[in-house]
Design a protein around this motif. Structure first.
Motif, mmCIF file in Angstrom:
data_model
loop_
_atom_site.group_PDB
_atom_site.id
_atom_site.type_symbol
_atom_site.label_atom_id
_atom_site.label_comp_id
_atom_site.label_asym_id
_atom_site.label_seq_id
_atom_site.Cartn_x
_atom_site.Cartn_y
_atom_site.Cartn_z
ATOM 1 N N PHE A 1 0.822 -1.204 0.000
ATOM 2 C CA PHE A 1 0.000 0.000 0.000
ATOM 3 C C PHE A 1 0.864 1.266 0.000
ATOM 4 O O PHE A 1 1.797 1.391 0.785
ATOM 5 C CB PHE A 1 -0.876 -0.019 1.257
ATOM 6 C CG PHE A 1 -2.002 0.962 1.203
ATOM 7 C CD1 PHE A 1 -3.216 0.610 0.633
ATOM 8 C CD2 PHE A 1 -1.856 2.242 1.719
ATOM 9 C CE1 PHE A 1 -4.258 1.512 0.568
ATOM 10 C CE2 PHE A 1 -2.887 3.154 1.656
ATOM 11 C CZ PHE A 1 -4.088 2.788 1.088
ATOM 12 N N GLY A 2 0.553 2.179 -0.910
ATOM 13 C CA GLY A 2 1.202 3.491 -0.874
ATOM 14 C C GLY A 2 2.532 3.581 -1.587
ATOM 15 O O GLY A 2 3.187 4.617 -1.538
ATOM 16 N N ASN A 3 2.962 2.498 -2.233
ATOM 17 C CA ASN A 3 4.226 2.548 -2.977
ATOM 18 C C ASN A 3 3.991 2.819 -4.457
ATOM 19 O O ASN A 3 2.896 2.679 -4.967
ATOM 20 C CB ASN A 3 4.974 1.215 -2.840
ATOM 21 C CG ASN A 3 5.670 1.088 -1.498
ATOM 22 O OD1 ASN A 3 6.104 2.089 -0.934
ATOM 23 N ND2 ASN A 3 5.762 -0.128 -0.993
ATOM 24 N N ARG A 4 5.083 3.203 -5.141
ATOM 25 C CA ARG A 4 5.053 3.296 -6.597
ATOM 26 C C ARG A 4 4.861 1.889 -7.144
ATOM 27 O O ARG A 4 5.506 0.955 -6.680
ATOM 28 C CB ARG A 4 6.382 3.870 -7.100
ATOM 29 C CG ARG A 4 6.463 4.041 -8.606
ATOM 30 C CD ARG A 4 7.699 4.845 -8.986
ATOM 31 N NE ARG A 4 8.923 4.096 -8.757
ATOM 32 C CZ ARG A 4 9.460 3.220 -9.608
ATOM 33 N NH1 ARG A 4 8.882 2.988 -10.771
ATOM 34 N NH2 ARG A 4 10.577 2.589 -9.323
ATOM 35 N N GLN A 5 3.955 1.740 -8.092
ATOM 36 C CA GLN A 5 3.600 0.395 -8.507
ATOM 37 C C GLN A 5 3.949 0.131 -9.965
ATOM 38 O O GLN A 5 3.067 0.068 -10.820
ATOM 39 C CB GLN A 5 2.106 0.171 -8.274
ATOM 40 C CG GLN A 5 1.722 0.476 -6.840
ATOM 41 C CD GLN A 5 0.408 -0.152 -6.440
ATOM 42 O OE1 GLN A 5 0.386 -1.281 -5.972
ATOM 43 N NE2 GLN A 5 -0.661 0.573 -6.630
ATOM 44 N N ALA A 6 5.236 -0.019 -10.231
ATOM 45 C CA ALA A 6 5.637 -0.392 -11.584
ATOM 46 C C ALA A 6 5.038 -1.758 -11.899
ATOM 47 O O ALA A 6 5.142 -2.684 -11.095
ATOM 48 C CB ALA A 6 7.155 -0.423 -11.688
ATOM 49 N N LEU A 7 4.388 -1.848 -13.052
ATOM 50 C CA LEU A 7 3.627 -3.058 -13.392
ATOM 51 C C LEU A 7 3.906 -3.451 -14.834
ATOM 52 O O LEU A 7 3.928 -2.603 -15.726
ATOM 53 C CB LEU A 7 2.128 -2.761 -13.226
ATOM 54 C CG LEU A 7 1.144 -3.835 -13.719
ATOM 55 C CD1 LEU A 7 1.210 -5.088 -12.857
ATOM 56 C CD2 LEU A 7 -0.287 -3.287 -13.723
ATOM 57 N N GLU A 8 4.144 -4.736 -15.038
ATOM 58 C CA GLU A 8 4.206 -5.283 -16.393
ATOM 59 C C GLU A 8 3.210 -6.400 -16.471
ATOM 60 O O GLU A 8 3.099 -7.185 -15.535
ATOM 61 C CB GLU A 8 5.586 -5.903 -16.669
ATOM 62 C CG GLU A 8 6.665 -4.905 -16.878
ATOM 63 C CD GLU A 8 8.035 -5.589 -16.996
ATOM 64 O OE1 GLU A 8 8.111 -6.701 -17.562
ATOM 65 O OE2 GLU A 8 8.994 -4.999 -16.500
ATOM 66 N N PHE A 9 2.482 -6.461 -17.581
ATOM 67 C CA PHE A 9 1.653 -7.647 -17.724
ATOM 68 C C PHE A 9 1.461 -8.025 -19.183
ATOM 69 O O PHE A 9 1.598 -7.203 -20.083
ATOM 70 C CB PHE A 9 0.339 -7.521 -16.939
ATOM 71 C CG PHE A 9 -0.871 -7.029 -17.685
ATOM 72 C CD1 PHE A 9 -1.335 -5.756 -17.527
ATOM 73 C CD2 PHE A 9 -1.585 -7.892 -18.527
ATOM 74 C CE1 PHE A 9 -2.452 -5.314 -18.181
ATOM 75 C CE2 PHE A 9 -2.723 -7.463 -19.191
ATOM 76 C CZ PHE A 9 -3.151 -6.161 -19.028
ATOM 77 N N SER A 10 1.161 -9.295 -19.396
ATOM 78 C CA SER A 10 0.790 -9.721 -20.735
ATOM 79 C C SER A 10 -0.466 -10.563 -20.629
ATOM 80 O O SER A 10 -0.681 -11.277 -19.649
ATOM 81 C CB SER A 10 1.917 -10.492 -21.404
ATOM 82 O OG SER A 10 2.110 -11.713 -20.760
ATOM 83 N N SER A 11 -1.307 -10.432 -21.632
ATOM 84 C CA SER A 11 -2.604 -11.080 -21.618
ATOM 85 C C SER A 11 -2.940 -11.575 -23.016
ATOM 86 O O SER A 11 -2.591 -10.946 -24.008
ATOM 87 C CB SER A 11 -3.660 -10.071 -21.164
ATOM 88 O OG SER A 11 -4.938 -10.643 -21.274
ATOM 89 N N GLU A 12 -3.642 -12.692 -23.086
ATOM 90 C CA GLU A 12 -4.142 -13.178 -24.374
ATOM 91 C C GLU A 12 -5.446 -12.479 -24.750
ATOM 92 O O GLU A 12 -6.076 -12.799 -25.755
ATOM 93 C CB GLU A 12 -4.373 -14.691 -24.304
ATOM 94 C CG GLU A 12 -3.101 -15.508 -24.285
ATOM 95 C CD GLU A 12 -2.305 -15.307 -25.564
ATOM 96 O OE1 GLU A 12 -2.818 -15.603 -26.639
ATOM 97 O OE2 GLU A 12 -1.159 -14.810 -25.465
#
Lengths: 172, 172
Positions: A152-163
């Motif tokens: 909670f409350g952090n920088r949320q670098a996100l990577e995702f891949s989806s079909e």
């Protein structure tokens, strides 16, 4: 209406959790972005968790979709779930022009405790539902979802891949 | 309320557009998932586009966020936008249990034409707004957003990375 949620199917996802270099990763399953508005209490969380677990958000090869618990049981394989705190979801468009965030549940209102309670209940209730549905009484005989969560409350670098992200939005 | 939209900031994103091996790609900017309910008409689209262009969904180094047109002008750099048709957004949770999709605007109701009109207007209106705000009258003197779009009705394999998705959801 104190809970907002966006869900997306993914093949894999990776989220930064310490503002630096520590990540949580998941495989095939669901990303769940969550946010609460002022007025939300811990008493509301069981309903939010149960609803999320009942909705058929996951795909199958047939036309019938599965919810998280059904997918664990029917596929005999754990569904991966990544929960991401996403306060910005609780915003309103004012006069078609400005985003207002003042209904957001703030840290001072206990937003972090609500979030952590949600993640814990998601683990507990999914286990109960799967044990009940699969008629086993030992967790080592069933596949439980693998639930990872952002901090909670952090920088949320996100990577995702989806079909096919198959994105849903809810308010309750 | 015939329009639903989820937006996420991204650093880059890549979307399959032909069910096979053709992708559109964007750099830093915004992913915009869109969906319409039955009753939507082309006449509603200018309002949806204008609202999306006015909302301050993009980050800056300062605390003040920017909308797409402001970011193009103030940073003298094009904002990248990826529009993704996402019919599933228009679903309802029934009795806390089932997802119902029957309010979705179907292909037979002109959903594809509405979607293509939205993408075209996003290009046209953002250009008008930027020319007006920047007081230039030639497009070669200004930075316009780079707008890419998914194709309607195809499998939408998606990859994205974000420094913080800053996810919003709207209904209008």
């Amino acid at each position: 209406m104190t809970f907002r949620c966006v869900t997306q199917r993914c093949m894999k996802a990776k989220l930064l959790i310490d503002n630096d270099n520590e990540y949580v990763e998941i495989g095939k399953g669901l990303i769940v972005y969550v946010s609460w508005a002022k007025g939300a209490t811990k008493d509301d969380i069981p309903k939010h968790v149960t609803t999320l677990l009942k909705l058929r958000l996951l795909g199958t090869d047939s036309s019938r979709n599965q919810n998280i618990c059904e997918a664990c049981i029917e596929n005999n394989s754990p569904v991966h779930v990544l929960v991401i705190p996403q306060a910005a979801l609780t915003s309103k468009v004012q006069r078609g022009k400005n985003l207002q965030y003042h209904t957001q549940l703030g840290k001072e209102d206990g937003a972090e405790a609500i979030y952590l309670h949600f993640v814990q209940l998601l683990k507990d209730v999914s286990k109960e539902m799967i044990l009940s549905l699969s008629k086993h009484d030992a967790t080592d005989e069933v596949q439980l979802p693998i639930i990872k969560a952002g901090t909670f409350g952090n920088r949320q670098a996100l990577e995702f891949s989806s079909e096919g992200p198959f994105t849903h939005m809810f308010e309750m």
